[in-house]
Design a protein around this motif. Structure first.
Motif, PDB file in Angstrom:
ATOM      1  N   ALA A 127     -17.475   1.030   5.467  1.00 23.77           N
ATOM      2  CA  ALA A 127     -16.117   0.689   6.332  1.00 23.77           C
ATOM      3  C   ALA A 127     -15.177   1.853   6.438  1.00 23.77           C
ATOM      4  O   ALA A 127     -15.266   2.586   5.519  1.00 23.77           O
ATOM      5  CB  ALA A 127     -15.385  -0.471   5.755  1.00 23.77           C
ATOM      6  N   GLU A 128     -14.534   2.276   7.573  1.00 21.10           N
ATOM      7  CA  GLU A 128     -13.710   3.385   7.601  1.00 21.10           C
ATOM      8  C   GLU A 128     -12.061   3.072   7.730  1.00 21.10           C
ATOM      9  O   GLU A 128     -11.459   3.585   7.829  1.00 21.10           O
ATOM     10  CB  GLU A 128     -14.221   4.240   8.936  1.00 21.10           C
ATOM     11  CG  GLU A 128     -15.452   4.835   9.005  1.00 21.10           C
ATOM     12  CD  GLU A 128     -15.671   5.932   8.010  1.00 21.10           C
ATOM     13  OE1 GLU A 128     -14.455   6.491   7.441  1.00 21.10           O
ATOM     14  OE2 GLU A 128     -16.776   6.217   7.633  1.00 21.10           O
ATOM     15  N   ASP A 129     -12.053   1.455   8.029  1.00 30.46           N
ATOM     16  CA  ASP A 129     -10.560   1.297   8.263  1.00 30.46           C
ATOM     17  C   ASP A 129     -10.457  -0.217   7.538  1.00 30.46           C
ATOM     18  O   ASP A 129     -11.491  -0.746   7.362  1.00 30.46           O
ATOM     19  CB  ASP A 129     -10.086   1.302   9.647  1.00 30.46           C
ATOM     20  CG  ASP A 129     -10.907   0.450  10.518  1.00 30.46           C
ATOM     21  OD1 ASP A 129     -11.044  -0.661  10.274  1.00 30.46           O
ATOM     22  OD2 ASP A 129     -11.480   0.879  11.494  1.00 30.46           O
ATOM     23  N   LYS A 130      -9.388  -0.756   7.229  1.00 28.86           N
ATOM     24  CA  LYS A 130      -9.099  -1.785   6.431  1.00 28.86           C
ATOM     25  C   LYS A 130      -9.471  -3.125   7.425  1.00 28.86           C
ATOM     26  O   LYS A 130      -9.832  -4.180   6.784  1.00 28.86           O
ATOM     27  CB  LYS A 130      -7.500  -1.945   6.146  1.00 28.86           C
ATOM     28  CG  LYS A 130      -7.110  -0.693   5.109  1.00 28.86           C
ATOM     29  CD  LYS A 130      -5.669  -1.312   4.503  1.00 28.86           C
ATOM     30  CE  LYS A 130      -4.625  -1.045   5.424  1.00 28.86           C
ATOM     31  NZ  LYS A 130      -3.489  -1.236   4.903  1.00 28.86           N
ATOM     32  N   GLU A 131      -9.143  -3.262   8.613  1.00 27.19           N
ATOM     33  CA  GLU A 131      -9.654  -4.209   9.423  1.00 27.19           C
ATOM     34  C   GLU A 131     -11.052  -4.700   9.264  1.00 27.19           C
ATOM     35  O   GLU A 131     -11.484  -5.858   9.548  1.00 27.19           O
ATOM     36  CB  GLU A 131      -9.409  -3.897  11.168  1.00 27.19           C
ATOM     37  CG  GLU A 131      -7.852  -4.009  11.486  1.00 27.19           C
ATOM     38  CD  GLU A 131      -7.284  -5.258  11.164  1.00 27.19           C
ATOM     39  OE1 GLU A 131      -8.089  -6.322  11.202  1.00 27.19           O
ATOM     40  OE2 GLU A 131      -6.323  -5.438  10.230  1.00 27.19           O
TER      41      GLU A 131
ATOM     42  N   TRP B 151     -11.177  -6.566   6.129  1.00 23.48           N
ATOM     43  CA  TRP B 151     -10.408  -7.868   6.295  1.00 23.48           C
ATOM     44  C   TRP B 151     -11.426  -8.775   6.872  1.00 23.48           C
ATOM     45  O   TRP B 151     -11.297 -10.019   6.704  1.00 23.48           O
ATOM     46  CB  TRP B 151      -9.062  -7.791   7.084  1.00 23.48           C
ATOM     47  CG  TRP B 151      -8.103  -7.523   6.212  1.00 23.48           C
ATOM     48  CD1 TRP B 151      -7.372  -6.261   5.973  1.00 23.48           C
ATOM     49  CD2 TRP B 151      -7.482  -8.509   5.280  1.00 23.48           C
ATOM     50  NE1 TRP B 151      -6.421  -6.624   4.919  1.00 23.48           N
ATOM     51  CE2 TRP B 151      -6.352  -7.793   4.452  1.00 23.48           C
ATOM     52  CE3 TRP B 151      -7.773  -9.590   4.923  1.00 23.48           C
ATOM     53  CZ2 TRP B 151      -5.854  -8.391   3.599  1.00 23.48           C
ATOM     54  CZ3 TRP B 151      -6.863 -10.228   4.119  1.00 23.48           C
ATOM     55  CH2 TRP B 151      -6.012  -9.678   3.446  1.00 23.48           C
TER      56      TRP B 151
ATOM     57  N   SER C  37      -3.580 -10.034   5.770  1.00 21.06           N
ATOM     58  CA  SER C  37      -3.035  -8.838   5.546  1.00 21.06           C
ATOM     59  C   SER C  37      -1.202  -9.052   5.144  1.00 21.06           C
ATOM     60  O   SER C  37      -0.519  -8.524   4.632  1.00 21.06           O
ATOM     61  CB  SER C  37      -3.001  -7.568   6.600  1.00 21.06           C
ATOM     62  OG  SER C  37      -2.515  -8.192   7.749  1.00 21.06           O
TER      63      SER C  37
ATOM     64  N   ASP D 258      -4.065  -6.034   0.831  1.00 19.24           N
ATOM     65  CA  ASP D 258      -4.081  -5.287   1.908  1.00 19.24           C
ATOM     66  C   ASP D 258      -4.077  -3.619   1.464  1.00 19.24           C
ATOM     67  O   ASP D 258      -4.662  -2.817   1.934  1.00 19.24           O
ATOM     68  CB  ASP D 258      -2.793  -5.432   3.045  1.00 19.24           C
ATOM     69  CG  ASP D 258      -3.145  -4.537   4.220  1.00 19.24           C
ATOM     70  OD1 ASP D 258      -4.071  -4.536   4.891  1.00 19.24           O
ATOM     71  OD2 ASP D 258      -2.182  -3.786   4.497  1.00 19.24           O
TER      72      ASP D 258
ATOM     73  N   GLY E 182      -6.666  -0.396   1.433  1.00 22.42           N
ATOM     74  CA  GLY E 182      -6.630   1.109   1.723  1.00 22.42           C
ATOM     75  C   GLY E 182      -6.963   1.915   0.609  1.00 22.42           C
ATOM     76  O   GLY E 182      -7.782   2.817   0.736  1.00 22.42           O
TER      77      GLY E 182
ATOM     78  N   ILE F 228     -11.005   2.298   0.384  1.00 21.44           N
ATOM     79  CA  ILE F 228     -11.413   3.086   1.326  1.00 21.44           C
ATOM     80  C   ILE F 228     -11.312   4.554   0.851  1.00 21.44           C
ATOM     81  O   ILE F 228     -12.336   5.306   1.168  1.00 21.44           O
ATOM     82  CB  ILE F 228     -11.100   3.026   2.713  1.00 21.44           C
ATOM     83  CG1 ILE F 228     -11.279   1.395   2.973  1.00 21.44           C
ATOM     84  CG2 ILE F 228     -11.273   4.058   3.718  1.00 21.44           C
ATOM     85  CD1 ILE F 228     -10.704   1.048   4.354  1.00 21.44           C
ATOM     86  N   HIS F 229     -10.027   4.854   0.483  1.00 22.52           N
ATOM     87  CA  HIS F 229      -9.782   6.405   0.056  1.00 22.52           C
ATOM     88  C   HIS F 229     -11.012   6.847  -1.224  1.00 22.52           C
ATOM     89  O   HIS F 229     -11.511   7.708  -1.237  1.00 22.52           O
ATOM     90  CB  HIS F 229      -8.249   6.751  -0.327  1.00 22.52           C
ATOM     91  CG  HIS F 229      -7.420   6.382   0.890  1.00 22.52           C
ATOM     92  ND1 HIS F 229      -6.122   6.192   0.619  1.00 22.52           N
ATOM     93  CD2 HIS F 229      -7.608   6.795   2.005  1.00 22.52           C
ATOM     94  CE1 HIS F 229      -5.466   6.237   1.806  1.00 22.52           C
ATOM     95  NE2 HIS F 229      -6.557   6.632   2.737  1.00 22.52           N
TER      96      HIS F 229
ATOM     97  N   HIS G 167     -14.684   6.998  -0.245  1.00 21.84           N
ATOM     98  CA  HIS G 167     -15.092   8.071   0.661  1.00 21.84           C
ATOM     99  C   HIS G 167     -14.805   9.209  -0.327  1.00 21.84           C
ATOM    100  O   HIS G 167     -15.592  10.330   0.027  1.00 21.84           O
ATOM    101  CB  HIS G 167     -14.330   7.879   1.842  1.00 21.84           C
ATOM    102  CG  HIS G 167     -14.967   6.994   3.032  1.00 21.84           C
ATOM    103  ND1 HIS G 167     -16.257   7.186   3.482  1.00 21.84           N
ATOM    104  CD2 HIS G 167     -14.455   5.784   3.030  1.00 21.84           C
ATOM    105  CE1 HIS G 167     -16.456   6.262   4.414  1.00 21.84           C
ATOM    106  NE2 HIS G 167     -15.535   5.244   4.312  1.00 21.84           N
TER     107      HIS G 167
END
Length: 531
Positions: free
Chosen positions: A390-394, A397, A409, A416, A420, A423-424, A427
């Motif tokens: 995943a690259e974003d929260k959506e 979710w 969210s 939520d 985030g 993800i940080h 990666h």
């Protein structure tokens, strides 16, 4: 007035370390008769503020609140910056070092700001500290050594040190090497010519005039300067004691490496005529190599780095837990700190008063923890990011809503926020170190069995984590794994590229039965190890 007498009684009996410290202050008040309590934390702005600096303020604040739970006596907290100290060496982690080099040995508030934002390096570091403390909502008063010396706030105390000079020297000299004894003086004159904070022996003291005489190291001429008004500062152990005396400090904690310094400063404070403050010696934070964190080296975590990957509350929890135990302060401690925080929070409402007072969240939130439920752990989120890339929260979710249909969210802002962070963290730290391996023949057979069983699950069972966990266990047992830890280790290494991971049934329920089946396919076909 404190009206909850039962809470006071429970606090008086609590074994949580902030209450133990607060009870020391109650005993102190009986001796001193003071009508208020002054807490202090100190900071040397010779380098950028780090988490250890924050930790001292956070822990002191916890003691302060614990005290206020048991007493109506008003309290204050001073965060003191020793920014008049001379810059003795250039920190490794700052830009424009050539700009700083000509200003070595000058007070930090007279050294140019290498970042080009403030009037001095000292002002820059002070601003960074204050900004962070303000973001956390700490209640404190900031004091600058340069301002206190120059304004005359310390004048009376400095004259007291001059008066008790012989007693101070008798305390300090036995602690110094023979060579240093010959040149030591508690007073460090600020050169009127160069602006440097000089470490020179004192040739003469003039008590009536309130001055000292020293020999200028460059011209060899005798120079007479007042000890007041910012013309001198004190060596730091004497400075610490003078500050306690001048401000009336009742409590200050410090690192274990300063135990001997605390003893010397306490003796000096007594020689000046004041009772030394109560204190607490905490263990030091270590970096990933087990070395002490240093402001000048910039090793270990910065405040901003922790907050990129985890919540402020998780950082405060890390400060609360086992303060007398040395702990590594590096990126790999973050996931557990996050999950531990929410575990403590979830237990709070079901605990009795005594248990709540020992619960870290009571101290983190000054006795008023928020309501929070976390349907998915941070560790599980990390593994979900790993499997889904995943690259974003959506994207996350999409999986979370299948696992917890009522979550969103907006209804789960904490979750939520955790998504985030996950993800940080993944990666930046997990992805670069992932190493998939091919399964052994025994593991391959077990994975095929697991895939077959997952493919046969009805859709109504897709989100039943316990049912899936039982299936995973059963596959491991029938697959010939004498120690099921070896089976789960194989799942993590083959499917997730890491040596450990989450409760696997929960992971499958979150990631999806069909998605996990495809993940096993990819592993068996060598796609994961090849990538």
């Amino acid at each position: 007035m404190i009206t909850d007498r039962k809470l006071v009684e429970e606090a008086m009996a609590s074994k949580a370390w902030p209450f133990e410290e607060a009870r020391k202050l109650l005993e102190r008040l009986k001796r001193t008769g003071k009508k208020d309590v002054l807490f202090e934390t100190g900071y040397g702005p010779s380098g950028l503020p780090h988490i250890g600096t924050f930790g001292e303020v956070a822990r002191t604040t916890m003691v302060r609140h614990a005290f206020s739970t048991m007493s109506d006596v008003p309290t204050r907290l001073i965060c003191f910056s020793d920014d008049m100290d001379g810059l003795r060496k250039i920190p490794d982690n700052i830009p424009n070092q050539d700009l700083i080099r000509p200003h070595l040995n000058k007070p930090l508030t007279k050294v140019p700001d290498p970042f080009g934002k403030f009037e001095s390096f000292g002002h820059h570091n002070n601003a960074m500290l204050r900004d962070f403390l303000d973001r956390f909502g700490f209640e404190y008063e900031f004091r600058s050594a340069s301002e206190c010396y120059a304004s005359g706030i310390f004048d009376k105390a400095l004259l007291r040190v001059l008066e008790r000079y012989d007693e101070v020297m008798a305390i300090m000299l036995p602690s110094l090497r023979e060579e240093r004894q010959k040149t030591y003086s508690p007073f460090l004159p600020v050169s009127p010519d160069t602006g440097e904070v000089l470490q020179v022996p004192i040739e003469e003291r003039k008590l009536d005039a309130g001055t000292i005489v020293y020999r200028d190291p460059h011209t060899q001429k005798l120079v007479e300067v007042p000890v007041t008004g910012g013309h001198c500062k004190l060596q730091w152990k004497a400075d610490w004691a003078m500050r306690w005396y001048a401000l009336g400090v009742d409590y200050e904690m410090s690192g274990k490496d300063l135990i001997d310094s605390v003893k010397l400063s306490s003796k000096i404070c007594s020689a000046l005529g004041a009772e030394p403050p109560e204190g607490f010696n905490y263990e030091l934070f270590l970096d990933e190599k087990g070395q002490k964190i240093s402001k000048s080296k910039g090793n270990g975590l910065t405040i901003e780095e922790w907050l990129r990957y985890a919540s402020p509350e998780s950082l405060q929890l890390y400060m609360f837990q086992a303060p007398r135990k040395a702990k590594r302060l590096y990126f790999d401690v973050i996931p557990k700190a996050v999950d531990d925080y929410y575990a403590f929070l979830s237990k709070f409402d079901g605990q009795d008063t005594q248990e709540q007072l020992s619960n870290p969240v009571w101290h983190i939130h000054s006795g008023k923890p928020p309501q929070a439920t976390m349907p998915v752990s941070f560790s599980l989120l990390l593994n979900l990011v790993s499997a889904s890339n995943a690259e974003d929260k959506e994207v996350l979710w999409g999986f979370i809503r299948r696992y917890a249909p009522d979550a969103s969210s907006s209804s789960q802002p904490e979750l939520d926020r955790l998504a985030g962070y996950a993800i940080h963290y993944f990666h930046d730290f997990v992805k670069p170190t992932k190493q998939f391996r091919a399964p052994t023949d025994m593991e391959r057979a077990a994975l095929l069995d697991l895939k077959t069983r997952l493919d046969g699950l009805p859709s109504s069972a897709e989100l039943d984590a316990e049912t899936i966990q039982d299936i995973v266990y059963e596959v491991g047992k029938q697959g010939g794994f004498e120690n099921l830890r070896d089976w789960f280790k194989a799942l993590y290494e083959v499917l997730l590229g890491q040596p450990q991971g989450p409760r696997f049934g929960s992971f499958i329920a979150l990631y999806g039965v069909r998605e996990t089946s495809r993940l096993i396919d990819d592993a068996l076909q060598g796609k994961l190890a090849a990538g």
